[in-house]
Design a protein around this motif. Sequence first.
Motif, mmCIF file in Angstrom:
data_model
loop_
_atom_site.group_PDB
_atom_site.id
_atom_site.type_symbol
_atom_site.label_atom_id
_atom_site.label_comp_id
_atom_site.label_asym_id
_atom_site.label_seq_id
_atom_site.Cartn_x
_atom_site.Cartn_y
_atom_site.Cartn_z
ATOM 1 N N PHE A 18 0.931 -1.202 0.012
ATOM 2 C CA PHE A 18 -0.050 0.050 -0.073
ATOM 3 C C PHE A 18 0.835 1.238 0.088
ATOM 4 C CE2 PHE A 18 -3.723 -2.678 1.096
ATOM 5 C CZ PHE A 18 -4.446 -2.095 0.645
ATOM 6 N N LEU A 31 -0.535 5.162 -1.145
ATOM 7 C CA LEU A 31 -1.565 5.586 -0.183
ATOM 8 C C LEU A 31 -1.421 6.662 0.656
ATOM 9 C CD1 LEU A 31 -4.469 4.339 0.278
ATOM 10 C CD2 LEU A 31 -3.634 3.196 2.411
ATOM 11 N N PRO A 32 -2.195 7.446 0.762
ATOM 12 C CA PRO A 32 -1.993 8.666 1.821
ATOM 13 C C PRO A 32 -1.641 7.972 3.199
ATOM 14 C CG PRO A 32 -3.907 9.187 0.530
ATOM 15 C CD PRO A 32 -3.519 7.848 0.153
ATOM 16 N N PHE A 62 2.964 8.972 -1.017
ATOM 17 C CA PHE A 62 1.773 9.710 -1.256
ATOM 18 C C PHE A 62 2.304 11.248 -0.973
ATOM 19 C CE2 PHE A 62 -1.252 13.038 0.421
ATOM 20 C CZ PHE A 62 -2.130 12.659 -0.525
ATOM 21 N N PHE A 108 2.002 13.175 -4.366
ATOM 22 C CA PHE A 108 0.964 14.099 -4.543
ATOM 23 C C PHE A 108 1.620 15.732 -4.882
ATOM 24 C CE2 PHE A 108 -1.438 17.702 -2.590
ATOM 25 C CZ PHE A 108 -2.825 17.370 -3.234
ATOM 26 N N PHE A 135 -1.174 9.925 -13.925
ATOM 27 C CA PHE A 135 -1.918 9.539 -12.963
ATOM 28 C C PHE A 135 -2.341 8.194 -13.123
ATOM 29 C CE2 PHE A 135 -4.201 14.079 -12.456
ATOM 30 C CZ PHE A 135 -3.152 14.472 -11.828
ATOM 31 N N ARG A 171 6.740 17.287 7.744
ATOM 32 C CA ARG A 171 7.574 18.479 7.953
ATOM 33 C C ARG A 171 8.947 18.497 7.991
ATOM 34 N NH1 ARG A 171 5.595 21.955 4.807
ATOM 35 N NH2 ARG A 171 7.638 22.983 5.321
ATOM 36 N N LEU A 196 10.441 17.973 5.127
ATOM 37 C CA LEU A 196 10.167 19.028 3.826
ATOM 38 C C LEU A 196 10.950 20.333 4.366
ATOM 39 C CD1 LEU A 196 6.658 18.350 3.068
ATOM 40 C CD2 LEU A 196 8.654 17.574 2.235
ATOM 41 N N GLU A 225 12.589 21.971 1.289
ATOM 42 C CA GLU A 225 12.017 23.008 0.501
ATOM 43 C C GLU A 225 13.002 24.136 0.283
ATOM 44 O OE1 GLU A 225 8.469 23.764 2.779
ATOM 45 O OE2 GLU A 225 7.403 22.082 1.729
ATOM 46 N N TYR A 237 1.509 21.758 6.011
ATOM 47 C CA TYR A 237 1.911 20.358 5.659
ATOM 48 C C TYR A 237 2.837 20.223 4.646
ATOM 49 C CZ TYR A 237 0.763 15.565 6.266
ATOM 50 O OH TYR A 237 0.482 14.348 6.492
ATOM 51 N N LEU A 238 2.476 20.632 3.335
ATOM 52 C CA LEU A 238 3.328 20.627 2.123
ATOM 53 C C LEU A 238 3.694 22.102 1.859
ATOM 54 C CD1 LEU A 238 1.666 18.107 -0.059
ATOM 55 C CD2 LEU A 238 3.197 17.819 1.604
ATOM 56 N N ILE A 248 0.579 24.535 1.282
ATOM 57 C CA ILE A 248 -0.681 23.674 1.367
ATOM 58 C C ILE A 248 -0.754 23.150 2.756
ATOM 59 C CG2 ILE A 248 -1.914 21.748 0.390
ATOM 60 C CD1 ILE A 248 -0.154 22.069 -2.068
ATOM 61 N N LEU A 290 -6.176 18.729 -0.192
ATOM 62 C CA LEU A 290 -5.163 17.813 0.224
ATOM 63 C C LEU A 290 -5.797 16.869 1.620
ATOM 64 C CD1 LEU A 290 -2.354 16.653 0.589
ATOM 65 C CD2 LEU A 290 -2.011 18.390 2.154
ATOM 66 N N LEU A 305 -8.104 14.437 0.307
ATOM 67 C CA LEU A 305 -7.844 13.398 -0.801
ATOM 68 C C LEU A 305 -7.221 12.307 0.280
ATOM 69 C CD1 LEU A 305 -7.005 12.022 -3.326
ATOM 70 C CD2 LEU A 305 -5.276 13.831 -3.672
ATOM 71 N N MET A 306 -6.503 12.825 1.248
ATOM 72 C CA MET A 306 -6.009 11.726 1.939
ATOM 73 C C MET A 306 -6.910 10.895 2.875
ATOM 74 S SD MET A 306 -2.626 14.026 3.720
ATOM 75 C CE MET A 306 -2.033 12.526 4.609
ATOM 76 N N GLU A 340 -8.879 8.631 0.268
ATOM 77 C CA GLU A 340 -8.074 7.464 -0.110
ATOM 78 C C GLU A 340 -7.991 6.376 0.733
ATOM 79 O OE1 GLU A 340 -6.922 6.543 -3.736
ATOM 80 O OE2 GLU A 340 -5.130 7.755 -3.686
ATOM 81 N N VAL A 341 -7.618 6.756 1.992
ATOM 82 C CA VAL A 341 -7.512 6.061 3.176
ATOM 83 C C VAL A 341 -8.732 5.163 3.266
ATOM 84 C CG1 VAL A 341 -7.220 5.646 5.598
ATOM 85 C CG2 VAL A 341 -5.823 7.158 4.549
ATOM 86 N N ALA A 387 -8.979 2.527 0.620
ATOM 87 C CA ALA A 387 -8.168 1.280 1.022
ATOM 88 C C ALA A 387 -8.591 0.381 2.112
ATOM 89 C CB ALA A 387 -6.612 1.952 1.207
ATOM 90 N N ARG A 446 -10.447 3.552 -6.886
ATOM 91 C CA ARG A 446 -9.475 4.561 -7.031
ATOM 92 C C ARG A 446 -9.245 5.179 -8.547
ATOM 93 N NH1 ARG A 446 -2.950 4.239 -6.053
ATOM 94 N NH2 ARG A 446 -2.861 5.945 -4.476
ATOM 95 N N LEU A 479 -8.825 9.194 -9.187
ATOM 96 C CA LEU A 479 -7.407 10.019 -9.882
ATOM 97 C C LEU A 479 -8.246 11.520 -10.193
ATOM 98 C CD1 LEU A 479 -6.385 7.376 -12.197
ATOM 99 C CD2 LEU A 479 -5.441 8.015 -10.112
ATOM 100 N N TYR A 509 -6.893 13.855 -7.694
ATOM 101 C CA TYR A 509 -5.629 14.411 -8.124
ATOM 102 C C TYR A 509 -5.634 15.315 -9.047
ATOM 103 C CZ TYR A 509 -3.372 10.532 -5.298
ATOM 104 O OH TYR A 509 -3.178 9.467 -4.269
ATOM 105 N N LEU A 510 -6.406 15.123 -10.124
ATOM 106 C CA LEU A 510 -6.623 16.222 -11.169
ATOM 107 C C LEU A 510 -6.833 17.499 -10.848
ATOM 108 C CD1 LEU A 510 -6.333 16.566 -14.406
ATOM 109 C CD2 LEU A 510 -8.753 15.927 -14.483
ATOM 110 N N ALA A 567 -6.733 18.553 -7.724
ATOM 111 C CA ALA A 567 -5.700 19.368 -7.006
ATOM 112 C C ALA A 567 -4.617 19.989 -7.725
ATOM 113 C CB ALA A 567 -5.016 18.306 -5.879
ATOM 114 N N LEU A 600 -4.996 25.147 -2.014
ATOM 115 C CA LEU A 600 -5.978 24.128 -2.255
ATOM 116 C C LEU A 600 -7.207 24.194 -1.173
ATOM 117 C CD1 LEU A 600 -3.680 21.220 -2.935
ATOM 118 C CD2 LEU A 600 -4.393 23.020 -4.616
#
Lengths: 506, 581
Positions: A402, A407-408, A413, A417, A435, A487, A490, A494, B5-6, B9, B67, B70-71, B74-75, B78, B105, B109, B112-113, B115, B126
């Motif tokens: 997974f 998978l997140p 992921f 992502f 994708f 984080r 990153l 970053e 987070y990112l 984002i 984000l 989506l997380m 998807e979890v 699964a 899944r 997609l 993802y698109l 995002a 986002l």
Amino acid sequence: MLSTVVFLPVAVAVALLAVPRVSDAVVRWTWVAASAVELVAVVVLWLGYDGPGYGYEVNRRWIPSVSSGYHIGVDGLSLPLVAVTAVLFLACAVYALRRTAPGTGREAPSGARQTSTLRSFAALFLLLETVCMGVFVSLDLVLFFVFFDLSIVVMYFVIAGWGHRDAARAALQFFLYTFLGSLALLLGFIGLYLAATPHTFDIARLAAQNPLQGRGTAATLVLVAIVVGLAIKTPTVPFHTWLPPAHTEAPAEGSAILAGVLLKLGTYGFVRIAMPLLPGPWRDWGAAIVVVGVVSVLYGALVALAQRDFKRMIAYTSVNHMGYVILALGAAGLLSTSDSQAHDLAVTGAVTQMVSHGLITGALFLLAGVLYERGGTYDLDAYGGLAASAPRFAGLTALAAFASLGLPGFSGFIAEFQIFTGSLPGAPVATALAFLGILLTAALFLRAYQRLFLGPPASRVGDLTLAETLSIAPLMALAVVLGLFPRFLLDLVEPAARVLGTLVRR
Amino acid sequence: MSTPYLNGISFGLGMDGLSAVMVVTVAIVTLAVLVFAAGEFRSVRFFGLVLLFAAAMLVTVTATTLLTLLMAWEVMGATSYALIGFWWREPRRATSGLVAFLTTRAADLGLYLAAGAALAGGARGLDLDRLASLPDGWRDVVAAGLVVAALGKSAQLPFSFWLSRAMDGPSPVSALLHSATMVAAGAYLLLRMENLLDATSWAAVTVAWAGAATALLLGAVAVVQRDLKQLLAASTCAQVGLMVLAAGTAGVAAGTWQLVAHAFTKSLLFLCAGAWLTALGTKDLTELRGAARRHRFVGVMFTVGAASLAGLPPLSLWAAKDQVLATAARESVPLYVVGLAAAVLSAAYAGRALALVWANTDGTDSVDRAARALAVAPPGAGEQGESTVRYGRAGGEERPARPQLAALPVLAAGAAGLGLLALPGLWARAARVVPGGAGPAWWELVVSGVLALVVTGLTARAVSRRDLPAPAPLLGWLGLEGLTRTVVVRPTLVAADALARFDDRAVAGSVRATAAVGTAFARLVDRRVEWSVDGAVRLVARWFRALGRLARRPQTGQLHHYYAQAVVVLAALAVLLLLVR
């Protein structure tokens, strides 16, 4: 400090070989201890690093006649990979604690000959650790090249000496193919050297000079040489065919390092050398790079889907996963002048993917090694219902599968992502096609998982031993930590991605 | 609540009226399902997965950025794989999990698109509430991605088939999956993004028609199913279709209350089905004839649920569905008509199920079967699978045990009580939680109520005489799974095989060929060039040997010869001297 970290493993290796008689146990535990100390040292490096820019820099005279120096240092791009290297080598050392001889999957016969085999195996791995660290910390092209080439030599011996039946042939192909790649790379390096005034092999000085700016054809030729060299190592389609046989024949530890660390030498080369040193051509040829990336993603996933051999399948998913990295870096080239947030996301995603793929694929290959040891084959059809007798094995493999399908909650992921979101503004159609890669990997991993572990139990196998669990579980734990709390990584990557952005934008 | 987070984002959670309603519903239904399952399941794996699944749903409905959404999304997918394939020893169930996961899944997609397109369009963080104000073009891409993802998760056409396969999971899982989570997530997303759908020229209409079509077609599929769980599954698609219809016609409040009412109703029905499955070892409707008479308590609970599903007043789905239809009517009459037809179908399948389970069994067929199952089967736990033989319990004791049935009245209260929303005053208060339009006029409620009563009654009468015919396409869920296999899966596998062969032969082959050419060339050089160079060297050597032999000849060892030679040489030197000067 950094030099000590780089050369500690090889020092231990020499010591191991120099001592006249040592028992197996001593060899194993020395190996583990050395790798553990190395990891601790790397963690200390990480904690002490305050970026951006190079940390722990050392710059000594080495070959002044071609103005090449012993110049090493780490930054946000290399430090994560140095860390992954240390983690994976420790995992391999722990994995080798099993009471079996490396590679054979059989109980190790006691005796002098076996000891010397294990001893050389451990020594080779320690040497390989030094070599891989060396590539990541090199800030001089000649130094980089020396380590880069040594990695091939050492891995050749690992595969040829401890691999499965057809290992010699696979090892030779691996060696010749990747050696050819490194020759192309050398050609590119010499091109850079000659273009620079004054001539130099120093990466930092070359990056500052941007020697090939506005030199159309010459710049393109140098880029082609470097890209081909790195693409063979990465590998991308169509230069990937050395990978599956090398993986299938290599011992489990060798595969884990080959996929987890050695492939990153190629992708790392892109962010360390190709992009900052050749920013203009990289931007101009970004679209071509993106295409190579997407083709690798889809082609790798589709061919992996058709495999009947578990290890070969994982090998092809590496082509797929490295394709994402190439896609992101190509898109970053296209985006560098227009959208810096997307550029930084793509580059950060690419570096995260290198780290994540190292952890996850390393774990998968070690699990494949366990499978081979239990059943003597990688053939998916030979197994079924393993979850009944080996629940821990099944659980860890499920996690790894997974994680690998993005998978997140797992590091994959976070990487993918960022890659997708960052690349899409630069190359919408190509990214949208990519994708499909995560759908295909989902299909292939779960199909393979179902064949191996689910269904009515066909055969009984032993569950994971303590050493196996202790080597694989931490890799997955790290993948989860990275997936939930990215984080800490990153924050390191970053700033470096931003710096790279300013270099590529020139 | 939001945390970086990112790059730029953040991972954000937040609560508004819609989220609050969802969170409460998810929590209640999950609790009820867990209580019910507590008697059957002992394994940590089951409860861990269910809790993870519910947590993912809770994060989904409180997410404020794509984000985060989506997380969790998807979890959830699964985890559904692991739950549907919970009895992994049976290949079919594991495959069902795979089908469900891959189908959802594939639709994911789209997220993802969305995002990537959101970032490209300038929604840097986002954030969900910024998506509607993106520039044209990117906004359309975002909307398209979200719509595909939502339709996939909600098992709307053309993705509906995965829900049929999902029935291979344990009944408590179905109860959860089909009510407040998973399929509800898609509807939730569309309701949440209603302003985005509205901002594009096409998305709202597309969504509305997709929902309406699903409600109608899957309603028809539900009417003829022979298996109780399959009937309920198809009805889930149809009922969720009404929520989707609401989202496409700006009826956020209507859709939300439809979602809540359906969540209670459907989880109740699935748990009843599960209770019978445990007790009687079957979910086949013909074998369940008269089941309600033998298990009165479950039977009554089932009746409440089915009556709500049928849209009988004064139960919850009657009220909620009329809200949906009222908003649809304001948008377009054809949508209203299709929606009403779907409502009629729901009365029909609910009526049929009721008639069958309450049927007066003069024969002892089903009871016999059940008794046999009870006698033959070992005392297996829920972990072993709900198959007919394996599942029953020895000793004739009728399961499930009493405490776990306590979950049913709670859900029944919800399924029935939410009918109060039909009262204008209460509707106005509900609409303050989730803003929405005015409710239906009183005559709409009456018409649909009467219609539901009549259809339910007629179907029940018809079925109690003879069961309805079952045309194969409807029975097989419109053949969607087969179609997907033919159109998508098989070509992909064929392409993969072809590419793998290409890879082995052409790509790897060309490398091998290059190597072979290299060796051949080397051999050629060895044989030709090397041979001639070698030959030339040998030739030179021969000459020198000859010269050497020649040079040896004067060395005779005889003095007079040497004198003669010296004279000749001196003479030659003299001549040379003369010439040079």
